[in-house]
Scaffold this motif. Sequence first.
Motif, PDB file in Angstrom:
ATOM      1  N   LEU A 169       8.967   9.390   5.880  1.00  0.00           N
ATOM      2  CA  LEU A 169       8.054   8.311   5.137  1.00  0.00           C
ATOM      3  C   LEU A 169       9.146   7.103   5.403  1.00  0.00           C
ATOM      4  CD1 LEU A 169       7.512  10.199   1.996  1.00  0.00           C
ATOM      5  CD2 LEU A 169       5.930   9.844   4.120  1.00  0.00           C
ATOM      6  N   VAL A 170       8.225   5.894   6.186  1.00  0.00           N
ATOM      7  CA  VAL A 170       8.966   4.569   6.342  1.00  0.00           C
ATOM      8  C   VAL A 170       8.066   3.550   5.888  1.00  0.00           C
ATOM      9  CG1 VAL A 170      10.102   2.960   8.115  1.00  0.00           C
ATOM     10  CG2 VAL A 170      10.162   5.615   8.400  1.00  0.00           C
ATOM     11  N   GLU A 171       8.387   2.597   4.794  1.00  0.00           N
ATOM     12  CA  GLU A 171       7.363   1.713   4.320  1.00  0.00           C
ATOM     13  C   GLU A 171       7.672   0.505   5.014  1.00  0.00           C
ATOM     14  OE1 GLU A 171       8.979   4.488   0.750  1.00  0.00           O
ATOM     15  OE2 GLU A 171      10.113   3.441   2.665  1.00  0.00           O
ATOM     16  N   SER A 172       6.864  -0.406   4.862  1.00  0.00           N
ATOM     17  CA  SER A 172       6.832  -1.623   5.484  1.00  0.00           C
ATOM     18  C   SER A 172       5.807  -2.673   4.630  1.00  0.00           C
ATOM     19  CB  SER A 172       6.769  -1.809   6.943  1.00  0.00           C
ATOM     20  OG  SER A 172       5.350  -1.464   7.217  1.00  0.00           O
ATOM     21  N   GLY A 173       5.787  -4.076   4.858  1.00  0.00           N
ATOM     22  CA  GLY A 173       4.940  -4.872   4.385  1.00  0.00           C
ATOM     23  C   GLY A 173       5.145  -5.568   3.103  1.00  0.00           C
ATOM     24  N   GLY A 174       6.461  -5.425   2.559  1.00  0.00           N
ATOM     25  CA  GLY A 174       6.832  -6.123   1.261  1.00  0.00           C
ATOM     26  C   GLY A 174       7.065  -7.298   1.594  1.00  0.00           C
ATOM     27  N   ARG A 221      12.461   4.965   1.803  1.00  0.00           N
ATOM     28  CA  ARG A 221      13.440   4.081   1.369  1.00  0.00           C
ATOM     29  C   ARG A 221      13.118   2.989   0.565  1.00  0.00           C
ATOM     30  NH1 ARG A 221      18.519   3.752   5.780  1.00  0.00           N
ATOM     31  NH2 ARG A 221      18.896   6.064   5.730  1.00  0.00           N
ATOM     32  N   GLY A 222      11.947   2.386   0.734  1.00  0.00           N
ATOM     33  CA  GLY A 222      11.249   1.444  -0.299  1.00  0.00           C
ATOM     34  C   GLY A 222      11.121   0.200   0.619  1.00  0.00           C
ATOM     35  N   THR A 223      10.296  -0.623   0.067  1.00  0.00           N
ATOM     36  CA  THR A 223      10.054  -1.975   0.551  1.00  0.00           C
ATOM     37  C   THR A 223       9.841  -2.971  -0.742  1.00  0.00           C
ATOM     38  OG1 THR A 223       8.542  -3.494   1.921  1.00  0.00           O
ATOM     39  CG2 THR A 223       7.529  -1.682   0.790  1.00  0.00           C
ATOM     40  N   GLN A 224      10.566  -3.922  -0.818  1.00  0.00           N
ATOM     41  CA  GLN A 224      10.837  -4.786  -2.124  1.00  0.00           C
ATOM     42  C   GLN A 224       9.325  -5.766  -1.800  1.00  0.00           C
ATOM     43  OE1 GLN A 224      13.025  -4.968  -4.559  1.00  0.00           O
ATOM     44  NE2 GLN A 224      11.676  -6.467  -5.587  1.00  0.00           N
ATOM     45  N   VAL A 225       8.844  -5.803  -3.390  1.00  0.00           N
ATOM     46  CA  VAL A 225       7.859  -6.956  -3.469  1.00  0.00           C
ATOM     47  C   VAL A 225       8.269  -7.792  -4.671  1.00  0.00           C
ATOM     48  CG1 VAL A 225       5.437  -7.071  -4.423  1.00  0.00           C
ATOM     49  CG2 VAL A 225       6.002  -5.089  -2.710  1.00  0.00           C
ATOM     50  N   THR A 226       8.191  -9.060  -4.415  1.00  0.00           N
ATOM     51  CA  THR A 226       8.556 -10.020  -5.407  1.00  0.00           C
ATOM     52  C   THR A 226       7.571 -11.031  -5.750  1.00  0.00           C
ATOM     53  OG1 THR A 226      10.725  -9.776  -4.790  1.00  0.00           O
ATOM     54  CG2 THR A 226      10.252 -11.689  -5.889  1.00  0.00           C
ATOM     55  N   CYS A 248       2.797   2.787   5.111  1.00  0.00           N
ATOM     56  CA  CYS A 248       3.835   3.878   5.173  1.00  0.00           C
ATOM     57  C   CYS A 248       3.591   4.765   6.317  1.00  0.00           C
ATOM     58  CB  CYS A 248       3.830   4.884   3.757  1.00  0.00           C
ATOM     59  SG  CYS A 248       4.840   6.108   3.876  1.00  0.00           S
ATOM     60  N   ALA A 249       4.496   4.734   7.407  1.00  0.00           N
ATOM     61  CA  ALA A 249       4.270   5.579   8.314  1.00  0.00           C
ATOM     62  C   ALA A 249       4.802   7.048   8.168  1.00  0.00           C
ATOM     63  CB  ALA A 249       5.356   5.292   9.622  1.00  0.00           C
ATOM     64  N   LEU A 270      -0.344   5.606   5.354  1.00  0.00           N
ATOM     65  CA  LEU A 270      -0.797   5.229   4.169  1.00  0.00           C
ATOM     66  C   LEU A 270      -0.493   4.007   3.825  1.00  0.00           C
ATOM     67  CD1 LEU A 270      -1.556   6.891   1.331  1.00  0.00           C
ATOM     68  CD2 LEU A 270       0.662   6.798   0.786  1.00  0.00           C
ATOM     69  N   TYR A 271      -1.553   3.302   3.056  1.00  0.00           N
ATOM     70  CA  TYR A 271      -1.558   1.989   2.776  1.00  0.00           C
ATOM     71  C   TYR A 271      -1.541   1.861   1.282  1.00  0.00           C
ATOM     72  CZ  TYR A 271      -2.382   1.821   7.755  1.00  0.00           C
ATOM     73  OH  TYR A 271      -2.303   2.002   9.215  1.00  0.00           O
ATOM     74  N   LEU A 272      -1.469   0.564   1.012  1.00  0.00           N
ATOM     75  CA  LEU A 272      -1.449   0.173  -0.448  1.00  0.00           C
ATOM     76  C   LEU A 272      -2.026  -1.257  -0.415  1.00  0.00           C
ATOM     77  CD1 LEU A 272      -1.551   0.740  -3.730  1.00  0.00           C
ATOM     78  CD2 LEU A 272       0.686  -0.068  -3.722  1.00  0.00           C
ATOM     79  N   GLN A 273      -3.147  -1.803  -0.686  1.00  0.00           N
ATOM     80  CA  GLN A 273      -3.722  -3.096  -0.668  1.00  0.00           C
ATOM     81  C   GLN A 273      -3.440  -3.482  -2.297  1.00  0.00           C
ATOM     82  OE1 GLN A 273      -4.737  -5.171   1.890  1.00  0.00           O
ATOM     83  NE2 GLN A 273      -4.674  -6.723   0.067  1.00  0.00           N
ATOM     84  N   MET A 274      -2.883  -4.695  -2.282  1.00  0.00           N
ATOM     85  CA  MET A 274      -2.491  -5.199  -3.504  1.00  0.00           C
ATOM     86  C   MET A 274      -2.975  -6.717  -3.652  1.00  0.00           C
ATOM     87  SD  MET A 274       1.701  -3.816  -4.262  1.00  0.00           S
ATOM     88  CE  MET A 274       2.301  -5.000  -2.928  1.00  0.00           C
ATOM     89  N   ASN A 275      -4.014  -6.811  -4.783  1.00  0.00           N
ATOM     90  CA  ASN A 275      -4.608  -8.232  -4.832  1.00  0.00           C
ATOM     91  C   ASN A 275      -4.340  -8.539  -6.402  1.00  0.00           C
ATOM     92  OD1 ASN A 275      -5.871  -7.605  -2.334  1.00  0.00           O
ATOM     93  ND2 ASN A 275      -7.502  -6.680  -3.040  1.00  0.00           N
TER      94      ASN A 275
END
Length: 121
Positions: free
Chosen positions: A4-9, A113-118, A22-23, A75-80
């Motif tokens: 699992l590889v996250e991106s987009g943060g 491994r995670g992706t940071q959202v601030t 997430c790939a 896998l996606y997560l749309q955050m509004n």
Amino acid sequence: QVQLVESGGGSVQAGGSLRLSCAVSGATGTLAWFRQAPGKEREGVAQHNYDGGTNYAASVQGRFTISRDNDNNALYLQMNNLKSEDTAMYYCAARPRFFKPVPPFAHFDSWGRGTQVTVSS
């Protein structure tokens, strides 16, 4: 073997939006997004069950949308309408299929491994 590889943060102002990706490789069961803020325990955010059902944490219901693209293994997560309290490291997770009812956000055994959202206010 599940990978699992996250991106987009990234960093965004309150009220803004982000889309996490997430790939996914080797996972055929339920997938989910978790998050962990500094000094806090990891918590489940959104879950996409292998039968198509979804579950959301109360704190993100109506603002976040989880989706799954099996053709592209993603896998996606749309955050509004992001809030400062959404600031955290976000993780993609997978669990195998179970043949009995399993509580949401339980028994996940593969993690990215995670992706940071601030989110700044």
